[in-house]
Design a protein around this motif. Sequence first.
Motif, PDB file in Angstrom:
ATOM      1  N   LEU A  21      -4.642  11.746   0.642  1.00 57.54           N
ATOM      2  CA  LEU A  21      -4.076  10.505   1.084  1.00 57.54           C
ATOM      3  C   LEU A  21      -3.006  11.114   1.429  1.00 57.54           C
ATOM      4  N   THR A  22      -2.280  12.178   1.009  1.00 54.71           N
ATOM      5  CA  THR A  22      -1.112  12.475   1.845  1.00 54.71           C
ATOM      6  C   THR A  22      -1.010  13.097   2.884  1.00 54.71           C
ATOM      7  N   ALA A  23      -2.524  13.504   3.661  1.00 52.21           N
ATOM      8  CA  ALA A  23      -2.675  14.684   4.463  1.00 52.21           C
ATOM      9  C   ALA A  23      -2.778  13.179   5.804  1.00 52.21           C
ATOM     10  N   ILE A  24      -3.353  12.330   5.575  1.00 47.26           N
ATOM     11  CA  ILE A  24      -2.887  10.440   6.431  1.00 47.26           C
ATOM     12  C   ILE A  24      -2.289  10.212   6.319  1.00 47.26           C
ATOM     13  N   TYR A  25      -1.620   9.598   5.510  1.00 48.42           N
ATOM     14  CA  TYR A  25      -0.262   9.429   5.732  1.00 48.42           C
ATOM     15  C   TYR A  25       1.028  10.798   6.636  1.00 48.42           C
ATOM     16  N   ASN A  26       1.033  11.760   6.230  1.00 45.55           N
ATOM     17  CA  ASN A  26       1.637  12.411   7.158  1.00 45.55           C
ATOM     18  C   ASN A  26       1.170  12.581   8.286  1.00 45.55           C
ATOM     19  N   HIS A  27       0.065  12.443   9.084  1.00 47.07           N
ATOM     20  CA  HIS A  27      -0.554  12.637  10.043  1.00 47.07           C
ATOM     21  C   HIS A  27       0.727  11.437  11.450  1.00 47.07           C
ATOM     22  N   TYR A  28       0.613  10.118  10.160  1.00 47.47           N
ATOM     23  CA  TYR A  28       0.972   8.773  10.592  1.00 47.47           C
ATOM     24  C   TYR A  28       3.151   9.155  10.897  1.00 47.47           C
ATOM     25  N   VAL A  29       3.687  10.082  10.144  1.00 49.00           N
ATOM     26  CA  VAL A  29       4.507  10.233   9.883  1.00 49.00           C
ATOM     27  C   VAL A  29       5.213  11.189  11.224  1.00 49.00           C
ATOM     28  N   ARG A  30       4.155  12.219  11.725  1.00 50.98           N
ATOM     29  CA  ARG A  30       4.623  12.981  12.820  1.00 50.98           C
ATOM     30  C   ARG A  30       4.189  12.652  14.253  1.00 50.98           C
ATOM     31  N   GLU A  31       3.059  12.072  13.951  1.00 53.78           N
ATOM     32  CA  GLU A  31       2.679  11.411  15.543  1.00 53.78           C
ATOM     33  C   GLU A  31       3.064  10.167  16.009  1.00 53.78           C
ATOM     34  N   THR A  32       3.016   9.366  14.768  1.00 52.57           N
ATOM     35  CA  THR A  32       3.422   8.167  15.122  1.00 52.57           C
ATOM     36  C   THR A  32       3.779   7.150  14.926  1.00 52.57           C
ATOM     37  N   PRO A  33       4.377   6.173  15.568  1.00 55.10           N
ATOM     38  CA  PRO A  33       6.038   5.592  15.018  1.00 55.10           C
ATOM     39  C   PRO A  33       5.624   4.272  14.214  1.00 55.10           C
ATOM     40  N   ILE A  34       4.510   4.120  13.310  1.00 52.84           N
ATOM     41  CA  ILE A  34       3.264   3.358  12.836  1.00 52.84           C
ATOM     42  C   ILE A  34       4.194   2.989  11.158  1.00 52.84           C
ATOM     43  N   THR A  35       4.587   4.309  11.102  1.00 53.37           N
ATOM     44  CA  THR A  35       5.568   4.054   9.976  1.00 53.37           C
ATOM     45  C   THR A  35       6.774   4.457   9.984  1.00 53.37           C
ATOM     46  N   PHE A  36       7.709   4.611   9.213  1.00 51.89           N
ATOM     47  CA  PHE A  36       8.899   4.476   9.852  1.00 51.89           C
ATOM     48  C   PHE A  36       9.655   5.871   9.174  1.00 51.89           C
ATOM     49  N   ASP A  37       8.697   7.052   7.897  1.00 48.70           N
ATOM     50  CA  ASP A  37       9.174   7.246   7.434  1.00 48.70           C
ATOM     51  C   ASP A  37       9.564   8.255   8.043  1.00 48.70           C
ATOM     52  N   THR A  38       9.995   9.438   8.706  1.00 39.84           N
ATOM     53  CA  THR A  38      10.254  10.266   9.824  1.00 39.84           C
ATOM     54  C   THR A  38      10.395  11.962   9.139  1.00 39.84           C
ATOM     55  N   ALA A  39      10.059  12.024   7.915  1.00 40.37           N
ATOM     56  CA  ALA A  39      10.135  13.591   7.618  1.00 40.37           C
ATOM     57  C   ALA A  39       8.408  13.569   6.467  1.00 40.37           C
ATOM     58  N   VAL A  40       8.097  13.999   6.830  1.00 33.57           N
ATOM     59  CA  VAL A  40       6.629  14.229   5.829  1.00 33.57           C
ATOM     60  C   VAL A  40       6.587  14.295   4.547  1.00 33.57           C
ATOM     61  N   PHE A  41       5.641  14.675   3.692  1.00 32.37           N
ATOM     62  CA  PHE A  41       5.942  14.783   2.406  1.00 32.37           C
ATOM     63  C   PHE A  41       4.923  15.890   1.697  1.00 32.37           C
ATOM     64  N   THR A  42       5.338  16.537   0.636  1.00 36.14           N
ATOM     65  CA  THR A  42       4.252  16.831  -0.085  1.00 36.14           C
ATOM     66  C   THR A  42       3.924  15.731  -1.198  1.00 36.14           C
ATOM     67  N   ALA A  43       2.245  16.335  -1.167  1.00 34.89           N
ATOM     68  CA  ALA A  43       1.256  15.856  -2.543  1.00 34.89           C
ATOM     69  C   ALA A  43       2.573  15.091  -3.653  1.00 34.89           C
ATOM     70  N   GLU A  44       3.322  15.948  -4.073  1.00 32.61           N
ATOM     71  CA  GLU A  44       3.653  16.199  -5.235  1.00 32.61           C
ATOM     72  C   GLU A  44       5.130  15.234  -5.499  1.00 32.61           C
ATOM     73  N   GLU A  45       5.498  14.771  -3.537  1.00 35.92           N
ATOM     74  CA  GLU A  45       6.239  13.415  -3.620  1.00 35.92           C
ATOM     75  C   GLU A  45       5.517  12.395  -3.549  1.00 35.92           C
ATOM     76  N   ARG A  46       4.194  12.320  -3.150  1.00 39.28           N
ATOM     77  CA  ARG A  46       3.839  11.110  -3.081  1.00 39.28           C
ATOM     78  C   ARG A  46       3.046  10.710  -4.198  1.00 39.28           C
ATOM     79  N   ARG A  47       3.251  10.998  -5.470  1.00 39.23           N
ATOM     80  CA  ARG A  47       2.499  11.047  -7.019  1.00 39.23           C
ATOM     81  C   ARG A  47       3.261   9.762  -7.174  1.00 39.23           C
TER      82      ARG A  47
END
Length: 172
Positions: A21-47
């Motif tokens: 799930l973290t990998a999927i979310y990070n794709h949108y962080v890096r590649e799209t404006p779909i999420t307004f997060d701008t820095a990728v997360f580690t799995a631990e940060e997403r726990r």
Amino acid sequence: MTTERTEVQVRPGSEGDLDALTAIYNHYVRETPITFDTAVFTAEERRPWLLSHPEDGPHRLMVATDVDSQATLGYATSSPHRPKPAYATSVEVTIYLAPEAAGRGIGTRLYEALFEALEGEDLHRAYAGIALPNEASTRLHERFGFRHIGTYREVGRKFGRYWDVAWYEKEL
């Protein structure tokens, strides 16, 4: 890579899903404006996010997987709309799909399972914010009975430009 005829299972999410799930979310962080997060997360940060979506109650996490390969294809959530107590009967819903899973009806399956899981909960409304343009998300939400209630103009800045967010509402 998955194929068009993949058999999909939708089930509640668990801690074992965290890396995918973290990998999927990070794709949108890096590649799209779909999420307004701008820095990728580690799995631990997403726990903490994952743990805030138990298998019961109004805040759910539903995960779609390929039955054969067990690859994670996407997820849908219902989360608190706002933190103040009077908002407790409102949720914000969202879907994120693995890039190869888009356009195959998996978002529809996820929302069907999510809204079925939410039946009987003390909920009054669901809200969804859609960064524009995003025709696929707009169509999906309208198909599930969401109606457009307004647009925040240039509310988020990402990739050196401003983005609008359309807000949709659904009675539960």
